[in-house]
Each structure stands twice: as C-alpha cells, then as structure tokens.
Motif scaffolding. Structure first.
Motif, mmCIF file in Angstrom:
data_model
loop_
_atom_site.group_PDB
_atom_site.id
_atom_site.type_symbol
_atom_site.label_atom_id
_atom_site.label_comp_id
_atom_site.label_asym_id
_atom_site.label_seq_id
_atom_site.Cartn_x
_atom_site.Cartn_y
_atom_site.Cartn_z
ATOM 1 N N GLY A 923 24.457 -104.214 -30.577
ATOM 2 C CA GLY A 923 24.795 -105.383 -31.344
ATOM 3 C C GLY A 923 23.981 -105.466 -32.612
ATOM 4 O O GLY A 923 23.221 -104.556 -32.946
ATOM 5 N N PRO A 924 24.101 -106.596 -33.332
ATOM 6 C CA PRO A 924 23.394 -106.746 -34.607
ATOM 7 C C PRO A 924 21.883 -106.640 -34.468
ATOM 8 O O PRO A 924 21.211 -106.112 -35.333
ATOM 9 C CB PRO A 924 23.819 -108.122 -35.096
ATOM 10 C CG PRO A 924 25.112 -108.390 -34.412
ATOM 11 C CD PRO A 924 25.014 -107.739 -33.065
ATOM 12 N N GLY A 925 21.313 -107.126 -33.421
ATOM 13 C CA GLY A 925 19.863 -107.055 -33.228
ATOM 14 C C GLY A 925 19.451 -105.851 -32.441
ATOM 15 O O GLY A 925 18.376 -105.842 -31.861
ATOM 16 N N ARG A 926 20.295 -104.801 -32.493
ATOM 17 C CA ARG A 926 20.043 -103.558 -31.752
ATOM 18 C C ARG A 926 19.871 -103.845 -30.269
ATOM 19 O O ARG A 926 19.201 -103.108 -29.541
ATOM 20 C CB ARG A 926 18.808 -102.825 -32.298
ATOM 21 C CG ARG A 926 18.953 -102.353 -33.734
ATOM 22 C CD ARG A 926 17.768 -101.534 -34.128
ATOM 23 N NE ARG A 926 17.612 -100.332 -33.322
ATOM 24 C CZ ARG A 926 18.261 -99.197 -33.526
ATOM 25 N NH1 ARG A 926 19.131 -99.095 -34.519
ATOM 26 N NH2 ARG A 926 18.033 -98.158 -32.755
ATOM 27 N N PRO A 946 30.651 -107.964 -25.803
ATOM 28 C CA PRO A 946 29.743 -108.428 -26.866
ATOM 29 C C PRO A 946 29.361 -109.885 -26.624
ATOM 30 O O PRO A 946 30.168 -110.684 -26.157
ATOM 31 C CB PRO A 946 30.559 -108.292 -28.126
ATOM 32 C CG PRO A 946 31.881 -107.735 -27.756
ATOM 33 C CD PRO A 946 31.995 -107.651 -26.281
ATOM 34 N N VAL A 947 28.145 -110.261 -27.003
ATOM 35 C CA VAL A 947 27.666 -111.621 -26.830
ATOM 36 C C VAL A 947 27.180 -112.197 -28.155
ATOM 37 O O VAL A 947 26.773 -113.353 -28.201
ATOM 38 C CB VAL A 947 26.502 -111.660 -25.806
ATOM 39 C CG1 VAL A 947 26.991 -111.269 -24.419
ATOM 40 C CG2 VAL A 947 25.371 -110.752 -26.253
ATOM 41 N N GLU A 948 27.209 -111.397 -29.276
ATOM 42 C CA GLU A 948 26.726 -111.884 -30.569
ATOM 43 C C GLU A 948 27.797 -111.625 -31.622
ATOM 44 O O GLU A 948 28.648 -110.759 -31.481
ATOM 45 C CB GLU A 948 25.438 -111.187 -31.007
ATOM 46 C CG GLU A 948 24.216 -111.548 -30.164
ATOM 47 C CD GLU A 948 22.986 -110.865 -30.689
ATOM 48 O OE1 GLU A 948 22.258 -111.487 -31.482
ATOM 49 O OE2 GLU A 948 22.760 -109.660 -30.368
ATOM 50 N N ILE A 949 27.670 -112.424 -32.658
ATOM 51 C CA ILE A 949 28.578 -112.262 -33.790
ATOM 52 C C ILE A 949 27.947 -111.263 -34.751
ATOM 53 O O ILE A 949 26.763 -111.299 -35.031
ATOM 54 C CB ILE A 949 28.828 -113.612 -34.488
ATOM 55 C CG1 ILE A 949 29.450 -114.620 -33.516
ATOM 56 C CG2 ILE A 949 29.679 -113.432 -35.726
ATOM 57 C CD1 ILE A 949 29.563 -116.028 -34.082
ATOM 58 N N PRO A 951 28.301 -107.138 -36.882
ATOM 59 C CA PRO A 951 28.730 -105.730 -36.727
ATOM 60 C C PRO A 951 28.060 -105.080 -35.523
ATOM 61 O O PRO A 951 26.928 -105.387 -35.175
ATOM 62 C CB PRO A 951 28.288 -105.085 -38.027
ATOM 63 C CG PRO A 951 27.145 -105.920 -38.505
ATOM 64 C CD PRO A 951 27.421 -107.320 -38.055
ATOM 65 N N HIS A 952 28.795 -104.199 -34.931
ATOM 66 C CA HIS A 952 28.305 -103.467 -33.771
ATOM 67 C C HIS A 952 28.358 -101.957 -34.058
ATOM 68 O O HIS A 952 29.160 -101.495 -34.875
ATOM 69 C CB HIS A 952 29.137 -103.829 -32.526
ATOM 70 C CG HIS A 952 28.820 -105.200 -31.996
ATOM 71 N ND1 HIS A 952 29.040 -106.383 -32.709
ATOM 72 C CD2 HIS A 952 28.293 -105.587 -30.801
ATOM 73 C CE1 HIS A 952 28.660 -107.417 -31.986
ATOM 74 N NE2 HIS A 952 28.199 -106.950 -30.812
ATOM 75 N N LYS A 953 27.504 -101.257 -33.357
ATOM 76 C CA LYS A 953 27.383 -99.816 -33.584
ATOM 77 C C LYS A 953 27.647 -99.084 -32.289
ATOM 78 O O LYS A 953 27.247 -99.511 -31.230
ATOM 79 C CB LYS A 953 25.986 -99.463 -34.091
ATOM 80 C CG LYS A 953 25.771 -98.006 -34.408
ATOM 81 C CD LYS A 953 24.322 -97.694 -34.718
ATOM 82 C CE LYS A 953 23.881 -98.461 -35.944
ATOM 83 N NZ LYS A 953 22.481 -98.153 -36.289
ATOM 84 N N VAL A 954 28.335 -97.950 -32.467
ATOM 85 C CA VAL A 954 28.609 -97.095 -31.321
ATOM 86 C C VAL A 954 27.708 -95.866 -31.447
ATOM 87 O O VAL A 954 27.692 -95.198 -32.485
ATOM 88 C CB VAL A 954 30.089 -96.674 -31.265
ATOM 89 C CG1 VAL A 954 30.310 -95.729 -30.117
ATOM 90 C CG2 VAL A 954 30.986 -97.902 -31.151
ATOM 91 N N VAL A 955 26.942 -95.571 -30.393
ATOM 92 C CA VAL A 955 26.033 -94.404 -30.388
ATOM 93 C C VAL A 955 26.508 -93.445 -29.339
ATOM 94 O O VAL A 955 26.706 -93.827 -28.185
ATOM 95 C CB VAL A 955 24.587 -94.814 -30.105
ATOM 96 C CG1 VAL A 955 23.697 -93.591 -30.057
ATOM 97 C CG2 VAL A 955 24.100 -95.783 -31.153
#
Length: 976
Positions: A923-926, A946-949, A951-955
């Motif tokens: 999530g945004p806060g890693r 997801p629980v936050e608004i 951008p999200h990252k896929v690793v």
C-alpha cells in the motif's frame, strides 16, 4: 743543415735581444710574425707531409717540433717519445724531448719553458721558433762572415754584398724594404736580367712591387714566399720576419732555364780600357763583346781626372753579331780616367777600368804579338784532373805591361791559378783542373788579348771508367769480417786504380789493394767501426760510376736485431702456439729459446729450423696460467715476453641477455623467444657454440659452449643459433605449450653465470572463459548474470572486462570481478535492459575473444512500463502479464492475475532455485496488503484486500532476487 754555434761572429746578447722583442708585451707585429714563422715551419715540414695551421695548438703535443728539428738538423731525435700522444703527460714528454735535443745541438733556450709551448703561449712560442730560425738558417749562412758586429749587422752586410753591382745599399730590415724596389734590385743582382726594369718601378705601388719580386724569387731562385707582400710593404714591417725571408737569398741558386743574363761573360778590350798608346786629345777606342751575355743593355761611362770637363762617350752595336759594341771617347787632359762598363746594371769583369793617359805616348806602347807562350797548360796534353797544368809567358820584347791571365772552367766558373815571376819578363803559371771538360785560358797584355787568346784547353780522360767491373761488394758486413772486393779494369784502358775507404767517423781506413798486372785487383778491408763505410774508386783519374760505394758494418752480434713474431700473447689451452725467431740480421750468435711456467719449470718446446736464420717453435700449453718466453742470442737477452694460457672461453666474462630471459615477463606460446650471448670479451680465439644433445653423452667434436632449453614435458626444444658479429651469437626458440622451461648454457660441464635460468611460457590457448554472462541465451532482464575466466595456467596478467549495453551502447554495466583462487576470476554484472550485449575480455594485452566481443542476449517478461527504483530506467519483461482493475474501493476484493510462460521455470533455474515467483501487494505506506494466491495453468490469481486509499505496488520476487520493482499508481487506485 745543422745548428751553428757562432763563438766569434754571433753576439749572444743581441740574439737574446731579438728574442726579448718577440716575447715583449709591447710588440705590435705579432700577427706578421705568426704568419711568417708558420710559413717557415711548413716550408720545412712539407718534406714530412705535415702542416701546421695554428702554432698555439698544433705544437702542444711535440710531434710537429720533433719532425721540424729532424728535418733542420738531418738527425734523428731518437725513439724516446710517444708517436700518438693522447694524454697531457705524453705530450709534455714529447716537448721535453725536443728541448733536450736542442740543448744537445748547442741551442740556448732562455725564458721559454716546455709548459709554455704546451699551453699555447703565443709570444713564447714565437720566441722558440725564432730561436730555430736564427740557429738553423741565419747563423748557418753567416758562419763564414769575417766582419764584426752582431748577426743582424752581419746579415745586412751580406745582403749589401749581393746589392753591390747596383750601387744601392740597405740600412735596415724594415723601412728600406717597404716599397719593394730594393727587393727587386736584390733579385736582379743575384739573377741579372730577371727583373731588368727594377730601376723604373713606381715606389708608390708598394705591394705590387714586393709581390713581383717575391714571385720571381720563388719561381727562379727557389726562395719560398715566407712573408706576405702586404706585410713587407706594411708600415708595421717586422724586422725579424724580414730577416727570416731575406736570409733565404744568401744561399739561393738560379734555376736552369731562368731568363737571366751573364755579365761575367762580357769582354771589354781595346786601348780605351787598357790605356795602351793613348794620348790626350786623341780618340780612345774600345770594343765590348756581350754576345754571350744574353739579352740586355751595355752602358759605358767615363769619369775624367778631377777638375776636368765631363767626358763624352759614343758607342753603338756594330757588325752582324748581336751584342758587340764599338765606341770611343776623347780624353782632353793628362791624368787618370775611370771607364765604367755595365751589362744589365752589373759591372762586366774587371770593371771599372783605370786608364792612365800621358803626353809621352811611347810609355804606353805595347805589342801583344811579341808575347811568347808555351806549355801543356795551354794544350791539355797528358793532363788529368787535379794534376798540375802549367805554361810560360815571355813578354821581354812586348813593351811596358804585365800579362793578365783568366782561366774559366767547363761550368763557366773561374779557376784559381798560381803565378811565379822571375823578374826578367817571364812568368810561370800553373793550375789544377778540377774535372774533365773544356777550359778557356785568356791572356791579355796591355789590355789587349794575345793573338790566339783565349786558348781552348780540353782535359779528357784516357780511360773508360764505366767499363770497370766490381764484384763481391757486400752491402752488409760485421766486425771481425774481412770482406774482399774484386775489381776488373782489363777492359777500361790503361790507367791507375786508386781507392779510398772512409769510416763512419770520417777517418781514412787502411786497406790492401793488390793487382796481377793484368787488370784484376782485390781490395781487402778490416773494418773496426760500426756504421756505414764509403769506398771511392778512381781509375785513370776518372771516378768509377755509381760510386762512392757504401758498406754497412754492424756489430758481430746484435741481439736487438732478432725479430720475434707470435700470433697472440694469449694462448688457448690444448691448442698449439707457433712463433718464429728471425736472426738473419743479428749476426753470429747462439739462439736459445725457453718457456717457463708460473712455477719456474721449463716446459717442452718443439724446434724446427725451416730456413736459414729463421727458426720455428711450437708450444702447447697444458694448464691454465702465466708463462714466460725467454729468448737469448749470443748470450744476450732478446726478450722476456709474458704469455697467458687461458681456456677457449672465460665463463665469468660471458654475457647472456635478452627479453626472452626476463623472468618477470612470461614467454608467449607460439611466439619466438630471442636472446643474445656476447662472448666477445670472453673468448681467446674463435669459439664453437652449439645446441646440446642430451641423448649423446659425447659429441663428435667438443664445443666451447653448449646450449639447452628443456620444455614442460622434459624434452629439449629446438634452438636456432647464429653468429651476428664476431663473438656475438643470436639464439632463438619457440615455446609450443604453456608451462615452465629451463635454459642452460655450460662449458665443459660448468654452467655459465646465472644458469640454469627458469622461464615460463604462457598463452591465450590456456585461458578458458565460460558461463551464462557470455552465452547468446539464458540471461533474463533484471537479473545479475556472470561468467568465469580461468587463467590459472596463463601466468599473472591483468584481467580487463568491458561491457556495452544494447542499442547505442550508452548503457555500460560495471562488472564486479572477484578472484576466489589464483588465476580464477568470477565476473558478475547486471542486465537491466533486454536485447544483445557486447562483452570484451582482455588478459594482459591480448584479447581472449580475438577482437570480437562476446554477444550475450538478455530476455525480458512484459509487465508494462514502470520506473525502477534501482536504475531509473524502463524495464520490459516479456512472456508475463498482470491483470488488475483500474480502480477499486477499500475493503473490496481485487483479483490480480499473473501469467508467465511455462519455460520461465526452466529459465529461472539458471538464476537460482526453480520455484514459482512470489507476488506481494504494498500500500501507500509500504504496508503489506493481505493477499491470497492460487495458481492454475501457469496463471497466478492474487486476491488482495486493500485497506488504504492511494497507489499500490505489486512486487514480484523470483529466487529471492527482485525481478520487478515499480509503482502501479496508473493501474489501479483504491478509493473510499
């Protein structure tokens, strides 16, 4: 010409005064003296083919002075000097030798030291040369001068004697000579007619006058032009330079063919010059015969008694014969008249004539026809050279006069004679003709010749001395010998044989001259002096042609004449040394030759007398060391020469070098290794160097130096050996494989210095490169790749790796090189872009891929384009895709689908464990988002909550290595 010591004539104080002038600091004529003295030296040195260019430099080694003194003195200075001096000590010894020689010649050297000559002191060097000029030229020409005064005055007097016919006189050696007219006058007085117009030369044309006179003097009188014309004509004329030049006129001779005249051949006759029968007021006639004098003018003048009027003389050439003049003058008063007759400005013989004229004419009347003469001296009958020739003159009835006799020899030179007077009108005249030829005997009476005068007297030989034969005239005899010479005069006519033997010291040597009354003679001598004896033979008053004959007498035994010839004083062990002893010129004596080793033992020497007087000896040294060659002749030592026996090759002086022997630089396989063996200082003669063959325990013929190179497999390597110059050998071999080599050079089993020499050969063939980092496939974008360089058998070199990325090549990955083992390298680098890479690998200076880079190819998995946090470049991954909604809400379930090709598993195994990739959502806060993953048919389904608004990252991770890092903010957004 020798140095002359003038004990009476030469004033040493005046000579020293000249020397002081030369070395004075105030002298203004140094330049003139330098040129003149240098020319004087070169005039004498030309006989030795030498030349001095600078007297301050060319005399400082003593050689020019030595040669000059030998030429001037006609003596040898000896051998106690260095012929090729190189150091100052040798040069100084040479100069000292010249000073010692001059001292022995009686030459005084004052205020001049040998150091001054060596250092090139100009003034003192000029002073030394002046001393030589003074002693060997000026004083030598003044040795017979009887007049007083110093040498300068004596030289001036002698020059004035030469000038006397012209009436001119020199007062000094400077200003009187500057306009050249006096020099021209001197030339014409010595050679009348050579410069007949000297009286009309323009004194203002100084240099031209001097040059004209000097040129004629050099051409026809042999007087070298030691002085430059402009120097003699200069206002700074130097008296020493002029004296040097003018002294050459004292003993000069007129050369044959010179355009000269001969005033001494003129004859003046008649009452006008004899005074016979002359009366005042009556004409006095005369005749001048200059027909044999050459081309020139006759001048006749008459000076009357004191107080009388001038006497007019008239004369002219008459008759068909050129050069005959007749004339007359009219004496008016009684008294003494002086008749001057000159030819080309020179008095004719007996001129000026004194004529006395009286009123009582009979007192002057004479009749030459009544003079009676007789004797062999007028006919030449039975007269030979050096015999007394005589004749009588009876003039009792011829009148009141005295006979005058003149005798001229074959070479036009006057002959001396004796006159005995009986007081009754009769004279007895005798002379000794010095040689064969025609003599002229002129007899005048009362100023007039006798009817048959001059008498032609021919002195001719009665024998033919050219037919005298001489045999047994040995050119070389020794003390104790009694040489006999056979002389045959049987075919030479009837005459008397006379001999004279002169020893080297000038003494007459006793001899025995026998004959058999048939023209056969024997001459026996018993010489007791060493040196050249001369034998003069005269037959019938005629010298035997080709004489006098020289006989060289040497000591009975001359050890110093023994000649020893040996090829080399350095001998070679086991090799015969041949030397010869030549005693052919050494006289009588026993020859003894011994060779002694360093321990004092006499060694064997083979003796072979092949030719008379030439002995040959052979010696074979059997051990190393010094030997002494002892030669004696007649019991006297000849030489004690040191000989040294050495091995054919001195290993300690052998020099082996070359790039091939550089242990820090390995050899290259396949490339020629070159080295040099310099034996020029190590050999005592020709040597043999060859390759050693270990398979042969003994070679057919021994070699001085054997070479061997052993390869890694223990077998010899073929060598190339070539002698590039004397004693220098080029050696080369080519290593065919990598490994350790050994170079050995030995002589008779003894290794050369630094041998054996270990060598290493390395090459590209022994380097191995392998691994995926250089392969055309198997590399994935985003993964590190690597390859291995195995150079453990290629030597220590620097490994260089250069990697160029795809496309324009701007992307250049930096390799990481590690060396886990010596010579084993691991090269690792990142491949962040896909496509073809270029990898260049160099080991040392050589490219391992032969100049063509390795071409590894990098494959990608496509997940779209997103920036990398590690390289900030776009990464494309092929054969892999991610499917996700563009937007979703919090607490909604989202499905992410990850597809990959089946072969990914295979490729992944190259980079690490063959396990499926792990997918995480951040999530945004890693913060990690809870996910559930399922896989079916190579498709990953990831359900995330997801629980936050934001951008999200896929690793995506594969084998613990990040394959993809990137933000998917443009792919899906979590909203409320």
């Amino acid at each position: 010409m020798g140095a002359v010591t003038m004990t009476q004539q030469v004033n040493e104080d005046e000579r020293q005064c000249y020397l002081d002038d030369v070395i004075s600091e105030n002298v203004g004529w140094i330049r003139i003296q330098e040129k003149t003295f240098k020319r004087w030296m070169n005039e004498h040195l030309k006989h030795r083919k030498l030349e001095v260019e600078d007297i301050t430099e060319d005399l400082n080694d003593g050689l020019a002075l030595i040669n000059l003194l030998e030429v001037l003195s006609h003596k040898s200075i000896g051998r106690n000097y260095t012929k090729k001096p190189r150091i100052n000590a040798q040069k100084m010894e040479n100069i000292v030798a010249t000073f010692n020689f001059m001292k022995g010649e009686g030459i005084k050297i004052v205020n001049i030291d040998s150091t001054d000559i060596m250092q090139g002191n100009m003034k003192l060097t000029l002073g030394l040369i002046w001393t030589l000029i003074f002693n060997y030229q000026i004083a030598a020409n003044l040795k017979d001068v009887d007049s007083g005064g110093g040498p300068k005055k004596q030289l001036l007097n002698k020059i004035n004697q030469k000038l006397r016919p012209s009436g001119r006189k020199a007062k000094n050696f400077t200003n009187d000579w500057t306009d050249g007219t006096l020099l021209a006058c001197l030339v014409n007085c010595i050679a009348p007619g050579l410069l007949p117009n000297y009286t009309i030369l323009n004194p203002d044309e100084k240099v031209e006058n001097v040059k004209l006179a000097m040129d004629l003097a050099e051409t026809w009188l042999g007087v070298p032009k030691l002085l430059a014309p402009e120097d003699m004509a200069s206002t700074s004329a130097d008296d020493l330079s002029n004296m040097t030049y003018l002294s050459g006129f004292l003993d000069c001779k007129v050369k044959e063919g010179a355009p000269v005249v001969y005033p001494n051949r003129a004859i003046a006759r008649g009452p006008g010059v004899s005074g016979v029968g002359l009366l005042p007021g009556k004409p006095a006639t005369f005749e001048i015969d200059a027909s044999k004098c050459g081309a020139g003018d006759v001048v006749v003048t008459v000076d009357g008694p004191e107080g009388s009027d001038p006497v007019k003389v008239e004369y002219s050439a008459t008759g068909d014969t050129p050069g005959i003049y007749t004339g007359s003058y009219h004496p008016k008063d009684e008294g003494e008249y002086v008749v001057n007759v000159t030819f080309c400005g020179v008095d004719v013989p007996k001129a000026p004539f004194t004529v006395k004229i009286y009123n009582d004419g009979p007192r002057n009347k004479v009749d030459p026809k009544k003079v009676k003469v007789e004797g062999p001296g007028l006919t030449g009958d039975d007269i030979l050279p050096e015999e007394n020739a005589w004749f009588k003159i009876n003039y009792t009835e011829a009148g009141p006069a005295e006979p005058k006799v003149e005798i001229v020899g074959p070479d036009s030179q006057p002959i001396s004679f004796n006159v005995e007077q009986d007081g009754k009108g009769e004279q007895y005249v005798s002379y000794k003709p010095p040689k064969f030829g025609m003599y002229n005997v002129a007899i005048n009476f009362g100023g007039m010749p006798l009817p048959n005068s001059p008498y032609k007297v021919k002195i001719s030989p009665k024998v033919d001395a050219s037919k005298v034969k001489i045999a047994g005239l040995a050119q070389l005899v020794r003390i104790g010998d009694n040489p006999i010479f056979n002389i045959d005069t049987s075919a030479a006519g009837d005459g008397k044989l006379e001999a004279q033997v002169v020893s080297p010291s000038g003494k007459l040597l006793k001899f025995v001259l026998d004959d058999d009354d048939k023209g056969h003679h024997t001459l026996k001598i018993n010489p007791s002096e060493i040196g050249t004896h001369t034998i003069s033979l005269v037959y019938g008053k005629v010298p035997v042609p080709h004489g006098p004959f020289s006989v060289k007498v040497r000591p009975e035994c001359e050890p110093d004449k023994v000649k020893l010839s040996i090829e080399n004083t350095t001998l070679r062990l086991g090799q015969p040394t041949v030397f010869k002893v030549d005693s052919t010129e050494a006289g009588n004596g026993d020859l003894r030759v011994r060779i002694i080793d360093s321990l004092g033992n006499e060694v064997d020497v083979d003796h072979d007398q092949a030719d008379y007087g030439v002995d040959t000896f052979t010696f074979v040294p059997k051990k190393e060391g010094d030997y002494t060659l002892d030669v004696t002749f007649g019991g006297e030592p000849v030489t004690e020469q040191k000989l040294t026996a050495e091995p054919r090759l001195k290993l300690d002086k052998l020099n082996i070098f070359g790039d091939g022997l550089n242990s820090s630089k390995p050899l290259k396989v396949g490339e020629q290794c070159k080295m040099t063996i310099d034996a020029s200082r190590a050999m005592t003669g020709d040597i043999v160097i060859r390759e050693k063959d270990p398979s042969k325990m003994s070679q057919d013929s021994p070699a001085d130096l054997e070479l061997l190179v052993v390869g890694p497999d223990g077998r010899p390597v073929t060598l190339e050996i070539e002698e590039s110059e004397e004693g220098v050998f080029k050696v080369a071999f080519t290593p065919d494989k990598a490994g350790d080599y050994l170079f050995v050079a030995e002589s008779e089993g003894v290794a050369a210095p630094k041998c054996p020499i270990p060598l290493k050969a390395r090459g590209l063939k022994s380097v191995k490169v392998y691994g995926p980092g250089i392969e055309p496939s198997g590399n994935l974008c985003g993964f590190d790749t690597h390859f291995v360089v195995d150079a453990r058998e290629a030597g220590e070199e620097k490994l260089q790796v250069d990697i160029c990325g795809p496309g324009t090549g701007e992307f250049k990955p930096m390799p990481t090189i590690t060396e886990p083992k010596k010579g084993l390298f691991n090269v690792k680098y990142d491949v962040g872009l896909h496509n073809m890479y270029g990898v260049n690998v160099k080991y040392g200076e050589e490219s391992l891929n032969k100049g063509k880079p390795y071409k590894p190819k990098v494959h990608t998995h496509s997940v779209g384009a997103f920036p990398s946090t590690r390289r900030r470049v776009e990464i494309q991954v092929t054969h892999m895709s991610v499917e996700a909604p563009s937007q979703c809400s919090v607490d909604d379930y989202i499905d992410i689908r990850l597809k990959y090709a089946q072969r990914f598993k295979t490729l992944a195994s190259v980079c690490g464990p063959a396990q499926p990739p792990a997918v995480k959502v951040l999530g945004p806060g890693r913060k990690m988002v809870d996910t559930k993953t399922s896989v079916k048919d190579s498709v990953y389904k990831v359900r995330a909550s997801p629980v936050e608004i934001g951008p999200h990252k896929v690793v995506v991770r594969c084998s613990d290595s990040d394959l993809v890092y990137g933000s998917f903010s443009n792919m899906f957004e979590i909203t409320k």
